[in-house]
Design a protein around this motif. Structure first.
Motif, PDB file in Angstrom:
ATOM      1  N   ARG A  17       1.010   8.394   0.684  1.00 31.71           N
ATOM      2  CA  ARG A  17       0.703   9.675   0.065  1.00 31.71           C
ATOM      3  C   ARG A  17       1.703  10.747   0.514  1.00 31.71           C
ATOM      4  O   ARG A  17       2.203  11.524  -0.304  1.00 31.71           O
ATOM      5  N   ASP A  40      -2.420   6.867   9.132  1.00 29.97           N
ATOM      6  CA  ASP A  40      -3.072   5.752   8.460  1.00 29.97           C
ATOM      7  C   ASP A  40      -2.143   5.231   7.364  1.00 29.97           C
ATOM      8  O   ASP A  40      -1.370   5.996   6.768  1.00 29.97           O
ATOM      9  N   ASN A  94      -2.577   4.430   4.332  1.00 29.35           N
ATOM     10  CA  ASN A  94      -2.722   5.085   3.039  1.00 29.35           C
ATOM     11  C   ASN A  94      -2.120   6.488   3.041  1.00 29.35           C
ATOM     12  O   ASN A  94      -1.608   6.953   2.020  1.00 29.35           O
ATOM     13  N   ASP A  95      -2.145   7.149   4.186  1.00 26.84           N
ATOM     14  CA  ASP A  95      -1.546   8.484   4.291  1.00 26.84           C
ATOM     15  C   ASP A  95      -0.025   8.417   4.294  1.00 26.84           C
ATOM     16  O   ASP A  95       0.646   9.370   3.866  1.00 26.84           O
ATOM     17  N   GLN A 124       2.288   3.843  -4.016  1.00 26.93           N
ATOM     18  CA  GLN A 124       1.921   5.252  -4.151  1.00 26.93           C
ATOM     19  C   GLN A 124       3.116   6.139  -4.521  1.00 26.93           C
ATOM     20  O   GLN A 124       2.942   7.334  -4.772  1.00 26.93           O
ATOM     21  N   LYS A 166       0.821  -1.212   0.000  1.00 23.01           N
ATOM     22  CA  LYS A 166       0.000   0.000   0.000  1.00 23.01           C
ATOM     23  C   LYS A 166       0.855   1.262   0.000  1.00 23.01           C
ATOM     24  O   LYS A 166       0.500   2.264  -0.633  1.00 23.01           O
ATOM     25  N   GLN A 171       2.727   3.883  11.927  1.00 20.57           N
ATOM     26  CA  GLN A 171       1.372   3.568  11.474  1.00 20.57           C
ATOM     27  C   GLN A 171       0.399   3.646  12.643  1.00 20.57           C
ATOM     28  O   GLN A 171       0.757   3.313  13.776  1.00 20.57           O
ATOM     29  N   SER A 209      -5.345   1.175  11.246  1.00 21.46           N
ATOM     30  CA  SER A 209      -4.969   0.557   9.974  1.00 21.46           C
ATOM     31  C   SER A 209      -3.921  -0.541  10.138  1.00 21.46           C
ATOM     32  O   SER A 209      -3.514  -1.162   9.145  1.00 21.46           O
TER      33      SER A 209
END
Length: 351
Positions: free
Chosen positions: A345, A339, A341-342, A186, A182, A314, A318
């Motif tokens: 990003r 998180d 996903n952050d 990104q 994940k 983390q 999550s």
């Protein structure tokens, strides 16, 4: 509380053997067995086990399909028992992507040459998987609410803290393969610095895992080789069963792959890699701790922080198992708690 275990395997001999091993631990109880994936789904619905041990290859319905269907019904931790071969590694990684929580060798001798110790490790992993997973998916404890409060209050950093690091180092364990996927998918191909990846994983798994990540990511991902000079836009995965240490000097960094000591708990070990980083370029390092049992990485993060490096962890929500990142957060070492996903990003924004 007794941990209820469902055993899924097409071999009646293996089911019996595993049940006998589990019975040696008073904390565990086998509540049912199943010989294929379809039976496993029915038993999960009927008995609501705390942990499912799952075989990969079975008639009627294979383990990977069963994991996917079980996770759609009930959020139960699934421990894959697989052969530690190249093909076994690929199938196990497929199972983790499908939702399996962790994996162990089906040949218990691979856990330890001592039979009693191998059985103890197996039972301990089942117990830890249940306690860690269910604690992570229940209400936050008072202590964890304090950690969580670090996330809920936005803090604007000054511009000097947003400078691009010279190195990113990511440590993880249980749940790490999916978490790393994940994060790394990104990142753009022109990511401005090298990345070191330390994932608790056996030696037969890391080549397949690196290859899989490389096909999924825009950056280059490879298993690290001894003496390899680090390049921007490349992620180097520590080989299983060995230690990866950073050597060299700023602007000429390379990795040393070493056997390490026989008594070391983790090979690779996040703390050892992070310690070697701290000694060379700690101030210009961004260390990231992802999901995993235990506290490996906490001491290494502390050393990086002492040299004014940056640490991200983390968040609990999550994480598959909130052990390693919790240890870092509770020690007050995390500059950011994010998180999963952050994390990807915000790393991408460094470009």
């Amino acid at each position: 509380m007794t941990v209820k275990v469902l055993i899924v395997d097409d071999s009646s001999f293996f089911r019996k053997r595993l049940a006998e091993i589990i019975a040696t631990d008073p904390r565990l109880q086998v509540i049912a067995t199943a010989s294929n994936g379809e039976e496993a789904i029915r038993e999960v619905q009927r008995h609501h086990p705390d942990v499912v041990t799952m075989d990969l290859e079975m008639p009627v319905m294979d383990g990977i399909t069963a994991v996917r269907k079980i996770k759609a019904i009930r959020n139960t931790p699934v421990l894959m028992l697989s052969t530690w071969t190249t093909e076994g590694a690929k199938s196990t990684l497929d199972a983790l992507e499908a939702g399996a929580t962790d994996f162990l060798p089906k040949r218990f001798e691979d856990l330890s040459s001592d039979k009693v110790e191998a059985q103890r490790k197996l039972c301990q992993r089942i117990y830890q998987l249940s306690s860690g997973f269910h604690a992570n998916h229940s209400d936050l404890s008072a202590a964890n609410r304090i950690v969580k409060s670090q996330v809920s209050v936005p803090v604007k950093a000054d511009k000097s803290s947003n400078t691009t690091p010279e190195l990113v180092a990511i440590g993880t364990s249980t749940g790490g393969p999916v978490a790393l996927q994940k994060v790394l998918t990104q990142l753009p191909a022109n990511f401005p610095c090298p990345i070191l990846l330390i994932q608790h994983m056996p030696a037969t798994f890391t080549p397949s895992f690196a290859e899989r990540l490389n096909t999924q990511c825009a950056i280059r991902v490879k298993q690290a080789e001894n003496g390899e000079v680090l390049q921007a836009g490349t992620a180097y995965l520590a080989p299983g069963g060995q230690q990866m240490l950073l050597k060299g000097r700023p602007n000429h960094l390379y990795v040393s792959i070493e056997a390490g000591d026989a008594n070391e708990t983790y090979k690779p070990c996040v703390d050892l890699t992070f310690d070697s980083i701290a000694n060379i370029c700690g101030a210009k390092t961004l260390a990231v701790i992802l999901t995993g049992m235990g506290s490996d990485g906490r001491n290494g993060c502390e050393n990086i922080k002492k040299r004014t490096g940056t640490v991200w962890a983390q968040d609990q929500q999550s994480s598959t198992i909130y052990g390693m990142p919790m240890a870092v957060a509770k020690a007050g070492l995390a500059d950011k708690i994010l998180d999963i996903n952050d994390i990807g990003r915000q790393l991408a924004e460094l470009s």
